[in-house]
Design a protein around this motif. Structure first.
Motif, short mmCIF file in Angstrom:
data_model
loop_
_atom_site.label_atom_id
_atom_site.label_comp_id
_atom_site.label_asym_id
_atom_site.label_seq_id
_atom_site.Cartn_x
_atom_site.Cartn_y
_atom_site.Cartn_z
N ARG A 132 0.85 -1.20 0.00
CA ARG A 132 0.00 0.00 0.00
C ARG A 132 0.88 1.25 0.00
NH1 ARG A 132 -4.66 3.12 2.00
NH2 ARG A 132 -3.97 5.10 1.13
N TYR A 133 0.56 2.18 -0.91
CA TYR A 133 1.23 3.47 -1.00
C TYR A 133 0.18 4.57 -0.82
CZ TYR A 133 4.81 0.52 -3.11
OH TYR A 133 5.74 -0.47 -3.33
N PRO A 134 0.60 5.82 -0.68
CA PRO A 134 -0.39 6.88 -0.43
C PRO A 134 -1.50 6.97 -1.47
CG PRO A 134 1.81 7.68 0.06
CD PRO A 134 1.98 6.33 -0.55
N ASP A 135 -1.19 6.77 -2.76
CA ASP A 135 -2.20 6.96 -3.80
C ASP A 135 -2.57 5.69 -4.55
OD1 ASP A 135 0.13 6.54 -5.18
OD2 ASP A 135 -0.19 8.16 -6.63
N SER A 205 -5.82 7.69 10.91
CA SER A 205 -5.40 8.86 10.14
C SER A 205 -4.73 8.41 8.85
CB SER A 205 -4.43 9.70 10.96
OG SER A 205 -3.21 9.00 11.16
N PHE A 206 -4.66 9.32 7.88
CA PHE A 206 -4.01 8.99 6.61
C PHE A 206 -2.55 8.61 6.83
CE2 PHE A 206 -1.74 10.23 2.68
CZ PHE A 206 -2.37 9.36 1.80
N GLU A 207 -1.90 9.29 7.77
CA GLU A 207 -0.50 8.99 8.07
C GLU A 207 -0.33 7.56 8.56
OE1 GLU A 207 -2.08 11.73 8.92
OE2 GLU A 207 -1.00 13.12 7.59
N ASP A 208 -1.36 7.04 9.23
CA ASP A 208 -1.27 5.69 9.79
C ASP A 208 -1.58 4.60 8.79
OD1 ASP A 208 -0.51 6.60 12.28
OD2 ASP A 208 -2.56 6.68 13.05
N HIS A 209 -2.29 4.93 7.71
CA HIS A 209 -2.65 3.86 6.77
C HIS A 209 -2.15 4.08 5.34
CE1 HIS A 209 -6.37 6.46 6.15
NE2 HIS A 209 -6.01 6.22 4.89
N PRO A 242 1.84 10.10 -10.44
CA PRO A 242 0.51 9.68 -9.99
C PRO A 242 -0.07 8.64 -10.93
CG PRO A 242 0.38 11.81 -11.06
CD PRO A 242 1.84 11.48 -10.96
N VAL A 243 -1.11 7.94 -10.47
CA VAL A 243 -1.75 6.92 -11.29
C VAL A 243 -3.25 7.15 -11.25
CG1 VAL A 243 -1.82 5.32 -9.33
CG2 VAL A 243 -1.99 4.42 -11.66
N ASP A 244 -3.92 7.05 -12.40
CA ASP A 244 -5.36 7.28 -12.44
C ASP A 244 -6.13 6.09 -13.00
OD1 ASP A 244 -4.63 7.42 -15.07
OD2 ASP A 244 -5.21 9.52 -15.35
N GLU A 245 -5.42 5.01 -13.38
CA GLU A 245 -6.09 3.81 -13.85
C GLU A 245 -5.17 2.61 -13.62
OE1 GLU A 245 -6.89 4.50 -17.95
OE2 GLU A 245 -4.78 4.58 -18.53
N PRO A 246 -5.74 1.41 -13.46
CA PRO A 246 -4.90 0.23 -13.24
C PRO A 246 -3.91 0.03 -14.38
CG PRO A 246 -7.21 -0.27 -12.79
CD PRO A 246 -7.18 1.08 -13.43
N SER A 247 -2.70 -0.38 -14.03
CA SER A 247 -1.67 -0.58 -15.04
C SER A 247 -0.63 -1.56 -14.52
CB SER A 247 -1.01 0.75 -15.41
OG SER A 247 -0.42 1.34 -14.26
N LEU A 248 0.16 -2.10 -15.44
CA LEU A 248 1.28 -2.95 -15.07
C LEU A 248 2.52 -2.10 -14.85
CD1 LEU A 248 0.97 -6.06 -17.44
CD2 LEU A 248 0.32 -5.88 -15.04
#
Length: 270
Positions: A132-135, A205-209, A242-248
């Motif tokens: 898991r990453y922020p975005d 919080s966002f920082e925690d997850h 950044p990413v806005d759609e699923p990709s490899l």
């Protein structure tokens, strides 16, 4: 899946050193990701319950897990490519299309196909990596030769043994049940790791997850089964775009690190 296996024999290049990156663009996406990971944790607890029950065979527990994984891959395939996902994946496999959807469908289709093969093939270790990453989050679908890792817990299944034990049969059976109980305890403990690594976005919080990760592994050789799960720390510098759609995407430094630490004697198939 069943209807395609007679003409699809796998393509390790589809999965080799690659991962799927899925955007977490809003709170709803984060919530769905969390719920999916809690489903994974719950399934681990369910497998523990099956292993701890002497009236249920190891094969039943193993098959229940395999079916759950295969179904999750097929659900993802339908979301990505629709009900005709097999045609999309096979077209990519044959070189008839070379687009993002085709590549994603082929990736998950290969994973689902290999999961099905584990019904009859031993010495095939399934070792997914979820980060898991922020975005966004990533999933590496990986298989390796061998059946265990340096940190795996092993347990025995008398139903899969071909040895004639005679006077040692009762002792072997009791020791097998004990190993299954030990594995069940381990499964329950590691299910909690999943819950801790991917907390509820409504209760943290966002920082925690914003970061979390796990790597797991499961395999079989003859009558011996193995299971493993541990935390993985995501590399905060892995993605700059950044990413806005699923990709490899490329497998990433975490994949290389876990392969080196856990699978030194196994060949990563992909």
């Amino acid at each position: 899946m069943e209807g395609k296996q007679d003409r699809f024999n796998g393509d390790t290049r589809v999965l080799h050193q690659r991962a799927v990156r899925i955007p977490l663009s809003d709170h709803e996406a984060e919530r769905i990701f969390h719920e999916n990971m809690m489903t994974v944790a719950d399934a681990r607890v369910r497998k523990a319950e099956l292993l701890a029950d002497p009236a249920i065979s190891v094969l039943d527990a193993y098959e229940a897990e395999r079916e759950r994984i295969a179904e999750s891959f097929e659900r993802r395939l339908r979301r990505i490519a629709g009900d005709n996902y097999e045609e999309v994946a096979m077209a990519y496999h044959r070189g008839e299309r070379d687009d993002r959807i085709g590549a994603l469908a082929a990736y998950y289709f290969e994973g689902a196909w290999r999961i099905q093969q584990r019904t009859t093939i031993t010495d095939m270790l399934f070792s997914p990596l979820i980060l898991r990453y922020p975005d966004s989050f990533t999933m590496n679908i990986r298989f390796a030769s061998g059946y265990t890792t340096r940190k795996s817990i092993r347990y025995e299944s008398p139903e899969h043994s071909s040895e004639e034990l005679d006077e040692y049969a009762e002792t072997y059976y009791e020791e097998s049940l004990y190993s299954q109980q030990q594995a069940a305890d381990y499964l329950r403990e590691t299910a909690e790791i999943i819950r801790e690594e991917f907390p509820d976005p409504d209760e943290s919080s966002f920082e925690d997850h914003q970061y979390g990760g796990i790597v797991s592994a499961g395999g079989r050789r003859g009558s011996v089964f193995s299971v493993m799960l541990e935390r993985v720390e995501p590399d905060p510098d892995r993605f700059s775009d950044p990413v806005d759609e699923p990709s490899l995407v490329e497998a990433g430094p975490e994949a290389r690190r876990t392969e080196r630490d856990l699978l030194p004697d196994s060949e990563i198939v992909h």
